[in-house]
Design an enzyme around this catalytic site. Sequence first.
Site, PDB file in Angstrom:
ATOM      1  N   PRO A 236     -15.388   6.641 -14.858  1.00  0.00           N
ATOM      2  CA  PRO A 236     -16.442   6.564 -13.841  1.00  0.00           C
ATOM      3  C   PRO A 236     -17.381   5.384 -14.110  1.00  0.00           C
ATOM      4  O   PRO A 236     -17.354   4.784 -15.188  1.00  0.00           O
ATOM      5  CB  PRO A 236     -17.177   7.896 -14.025  1.00  0.00           C
ATOM      6  N   HIS A 242     -19.796  13.603 -11.514  1.00  0.00           N
ATOM      7  CA  HIS A 242     -20.140  13.584 -10.098  1.00  0.00           C
ATOM      8  C   HIS A 242     -18.878  13.495  -9.272  1.00  0.00           C
ATOM      9  O   HIS A 242     -17.827  13.034  -9.728  1.00  0.00           O
ATOM     10  CB  HIS A 242     -21.075  12.412  -9.774  1.00  0.00           C
TER      11      HIS A 242
END
Length: 283
Positions: A236, A242
């Site tokens: 990420p 998330h």
Amino acid sequence: MSTSTIPESLKHFQLERVLNEVTHTIALLGQLQMEGGKLSSAIIRIEKTALSASSVLDVLSNLKDVQLIEHTDIYSWLFAWLNQSQDRPEVKINVVCPATEVHVRKYSAQQTILVRETPEIFERIVKPYIAAFPPTRIQWVYNILSGKSEVDKILYRDTSEDYGYVILPDMKWDLITVSSLYLVAIVQSKDIRCLRDLRRRHLGMLRGIRREASRIAKEKWGLSDGSIRFFVHYQPSYYHFHVHIVNANYIGTAGSTVGQAHLLDDLISMTQKMDRQYLNVSR
């Protein structure tokens, strides 16, 4: 139709309906006036051209109006108008200030390399790399979770300390164009830094993100369940778990490609069947 008459005919184009609208492109169906005054069915596809390095300073210095959308920590988002007669903003501007060398590398042109990550590589290289990141690097995330910033942007909040999350518009979305809808769900727990940290106990949270985001997309923008793509990046851009939530027709981001984006539904299925320490995915 003579090519010499096309520029003038465009000024009198009679719109019938919008065929498609994706990111910076729109396709229109309507009538164009031919030579002799006869109207003919026509499709017009309009695409915003890319900004050039030589002209970008002129664009910034000639902005007619600038409106701050949101600010958190070192990040700011703004709408801007090049022509005051326009109702909708023509430019969306993201500002990172002060920018570090890390930010410079992130926003510079990069070459993508695929690496097959084994549990041994994760333990020896990746896990220490993640642990070395100072919390200040994602202070803007903590500001959102604590309610210090973007409070009016929150679309949903689950307040559970271990399994809670918030859903809000991503900074990449202009908040207007549904065809490029881009939301993000950020989990409350600091212990889930990436998808490698997912365990069976997180299934309820993952399903909840999918359920609530689908409900929001349906109620606010009329998008059915199959119209939304849920995915998680690995690696990420920041190490606090998330989920990206985008219009399934949105193809304007390289981050949704195979190799970096992993579908949330696949992660849920893999977590359900988890019988070893780590999820077996590539980065």
